[in-house]
Design a protein around this motif. Structure first.
Motif, PDB file in Angstrom:
ATOM      1  N   ALA A 292       9.562   5.493   4.404  1.00 18.16           N
ATOM      2  CA  ALA A 292       9.713   4.088   4.042  1.00 18.16           C
ATOM      3  C   ALA A 292      11.184   3.730   3.875  1.00 18.16           C
ATOM      4  N   PHE A 293      11.942   4.592   3.189  1.00 22.78           N
ATOM      5  CA  PHE A 293      13.349   4.276   2.942  1.00 22.78           C
ATOM      6  C   PHE A 293      14.159   4.324   4.228  1.00 22.78           C
ATOM      7  N   SER A 294      13.783   5.251   5.131  1.00 26.91           N
ATOM      8  CA  SER A 294      14.549   5.317   6.380  1.00 26.91           C
ATOM      9  C   SER A 294      14.286   4.066   7.223  1.00 26.91           C
ATOM     10  N   LEU A 295      13.130   3.426   6.997  1.00 28.62           N
ATOM     11  CA  LEU A 295      12.837   2.179   7.705  1.00 28.62           C
ATOM     12  C   LEU A 295      13.302   0.962   6.898  1.00 28.62           C
ATOM     13  N   GLY A 296      13.895   1.256   5.736  1.00 24.56           N
ATOM     14  CA  GLY A 296      14.379   0.151   4.895  1.00 24.56           C
ATOM     15  C   GLY A 296      13.251  -0.631   4.241  1.00 24.56           C
ATOM     16  N   ILE A 297      12.110   0.028   4.057  1.00 28.47           N
ATOM     17  CA  ILE A 297      10.968  -0.677   3.461  1.00 28.47           C
ATOM     18  C   ILE A 297      10.793  -0.275   2.006  1.00 28.47           C
ATOM     19  N   HIS A 298      10.857  -1.240   1.133  1.00 33.70           N
ATOM     20  CA  HIS A 298      10.393  -0.994  -0.236  1.00 33.70           C
ATOM     21  C   HIS A 298      10.002  -2.333  -0.850  1.00 33.70           C
ATOM     22  N   PRO A 299       9.104  -2.311  -1.819  1.00 33.02           N
ATOM     23  CA  PRO A 299       8.678  -3.591  -2.378  1.00 33.02           C
ATOM     24  C   PRO A 299       9.862  -4.291  -3.045  1.00 33.02           C
TER      25      PRO A 299
END
Ligand SMILES: *[C@@H]1O[C@H](CO)[C@@H](O)[C@H](O)[C@H]1NC(C)=O
Ligand SMILES: *[C@@H]1O[C@H](CO)[C@@H](O)[C@H](O)[C@H]1NC(C)=O
Ligand SMILES: *[C@@H]1O[C@H](CO)[C@@H](O)[C@H](O)[C@H]1NC(C)=O
Ligand SMILES: *[C@@H]1O[C@H](CO)[C@@H](O)[C@H](O)[C@H]1NC(C)=O
Ligand SMILES: *[C@@H]1O[C@H](CO)[C@@H](O)[C@H](O)[C@H]1NC(C)=O
Length: 415
Positions: A292-299
């Protein structure tokens, strides 16, 4: 003649019965005594002292209230504000050993009296708590119940140190790691592992939050069985109880930064994925936090607030301790705290508290060099949260604002 003989027999039988009662009764007191003084952490074995005299002369006391009086004799020195009395250092070694369960104070001579501002500040905070608990316009779930009605599992934030007679209710995101460290040092529970240290920061982080390091109220049941509740109440009456709080909204920002802005696998799986699915149009969020972090995804922070306001959240399970309201963690209307620290005045409060607890020559409160979440960031953080949601959020945390004297953040709520 018949009646007077009957009477005599009756008196004799009655007396025998009373004597029998007293014998049984003594036995019980002896047994409970064994429970009451089980040391908290393994330490030198201490012989159980034989009761010197019966407490009071009450004719038919209830079993438990008598234990209460009995225990109180031993706990007497362990209360609240420091008195100016000097320690009676005349007892010799064997007497000392027997008194090990009396809260121990590590004496330090202070040449300057405690600053009156600090004393007044505590007085005000305690008084505010009392007023708010008595004020029917401050309403929250569980406010009216008695201590006995609080389920055991809700007492899991109260850490007990019998050695010094201290109870700490820890609130995550309010310097709790450092106060837990201090409780570990005071309990001396690391001593047997050959770590005779007094430096709180030397205790590794995973150990600090390992619940096996702390003796909390919810563990009483296992150790003391049917005496657990009663013993808790005696300790609550006699020990010095403290907690630390902070501005509720700033605490939420801090929780968000710590658990969702930094990669945390556990929180990602338990909470972030839920938020992404529910509020971020991500039916299948990345499987791991690294992905998730490598895709820049977080709530986002706004998703986090949405999650808190969602009625489904509380239905699934009670709020996680990092964002659970302080009134639910620490029961401030059932437990009369002797000391209420604020993170905003942490250093002064820590100094005051350690002095009040009379352990200020054993430990020092570690000064934090971390990048603390500042109150001044509040308006930035909340800028992405709709005003309607902010108002709902305030309602959710209003008891914490009012009980602990944090001002209603009007500028956020009336835009
Ligand atoms: C310590 O106390 C015990 C019992 O009270 C007494 O027998 C003993 O003599 C005392 N020892 C000293 C060094 O005062
Ligand atoms: C209770 O709180 C309200 C504010 O919500 C305040 O107006 C009122 O004076 C308080 N009552 C008491 C008895 O302090
Ligand atoms: C608590 O008791 C007061 C009156 O004693 C009552 O007005 C209030 O509704 C009760 N609150 C709850 C949450 O039950
Ligand atoms: C906590 O400590 C105990 C023993 O000290 C250990 O067995 C356990 O694995 C630890 N738990 C965690 C989550 O680290
Ligand atoms: C502290 O954190 C804020 C926001 O996360 C950041 O903007 C700031 O640069 C940080 N300051 C330091 C000294 O690390």
């Amino acid at each position: 003649m018949g009646t007077s003989r009957m009477f005599r027999i009756f008196v004799v039988l009655g007396s025998a019965f009373m004597i029998l009662l007293i014998i049984i009764y003594w036995d019980d007191v002896g047994a409970s005594h064994f429970y009451l003084h089980t040391p908290v952490s393994p330490g030198p074995k201490v012989p159980h002292p034989v009761p010197q005299k019966r407490p009071q002369t009450s004719r038919a006391p209830s079993f438990l209230s008598d234990i209460d009086a009995f225990v109180n004799q031993f706990l007497e020195p362990g209360t609240g504000e420091p008195t100016d009395a000097a320690p009676a250092d005349t007892s010799n070694q064997s007497e000392k050993a027997e008194e090990r369960y009396i809260p121990r104070r590590e004496w330090k001579i202070h040449l300057t009296p405690l600053a009156p501002e600090l004393r007044d500040r505590q007085e005000q905070r305690r008084r505010l708590l009392q007023e708010m608990c008595a004020n029917d316009s401050v309403l929250f779930h569980g406010k009216n119940r008695s201590f006995d009605d609080i389920p055991n599992k809700e007492l899991d934030h109260l850490i007990v140190d019998d050695r010094h007679g201290i109870i700490y209710c820890y609130v995550p995101k309010v310097a709790c790691s450092n106060w837990k460290r201090i409780m570990i040092i005071l309990s001396e529970s690391l001593l047997q592992e050959g770590v005779p240290q007094r430096d709180p920061l030397a205790i590794p982080r995973d150990l600090v939050h390992n619940s096996s390091m702390h003796f909390t109220f919810n563990k009483f049941w296992k150790r003391y069985g049917k005496f657990a509740r009663h013993l808790m109440k005696v300790k609550l009456k006699k020990y010095t109880k403290f907690l630390f709080v902070r501005d509720p909204f700033v605490r939420l920002i801090s929780a968000y930064r710590n658990k969702f802005e930094l990669p945390n696998e556990d929180f990602y799986r338990r909470f972030a994925q839920v938020m992404l699915r529910r509020y971020a149009n991500q039916p299948t969020p990345p499987a791991s936090v690294d992905e998730a972090f490598s895709l820049g995804i977080h709530p986002s922070f706004s998703h986090f607030i949405q999650y808190l306001l969602d009625p489904q959240t509380e239905k699934d399970m009670p709020f996680n301790e990092h964002w659970r309201q302080v009134y639910r963690l620490c029961h401030p209307c059932q437990i009369q705290y002797d000391f209420v620290g604020h993170l905003e005045t942490a250093e002064e409060d820590a100094e005051h508290l350690l002095r009040l607890l009379r352990v200020d020559n054993v430990v020092e409160f570690p000064t934090s060099s971390r990048n603390l979440t500042a109150s001044s960031w509040e308006s930035d953080w909340f800028s992405t949260v709709p005003v309607e949601a902010r108002r709902e959020l305030y309602k959710l945390y209003e008891p914490d604002f009012r009980l602990f004297g944090y001002e209603k953040p009007d500028s956020l709520l009336n835009e």
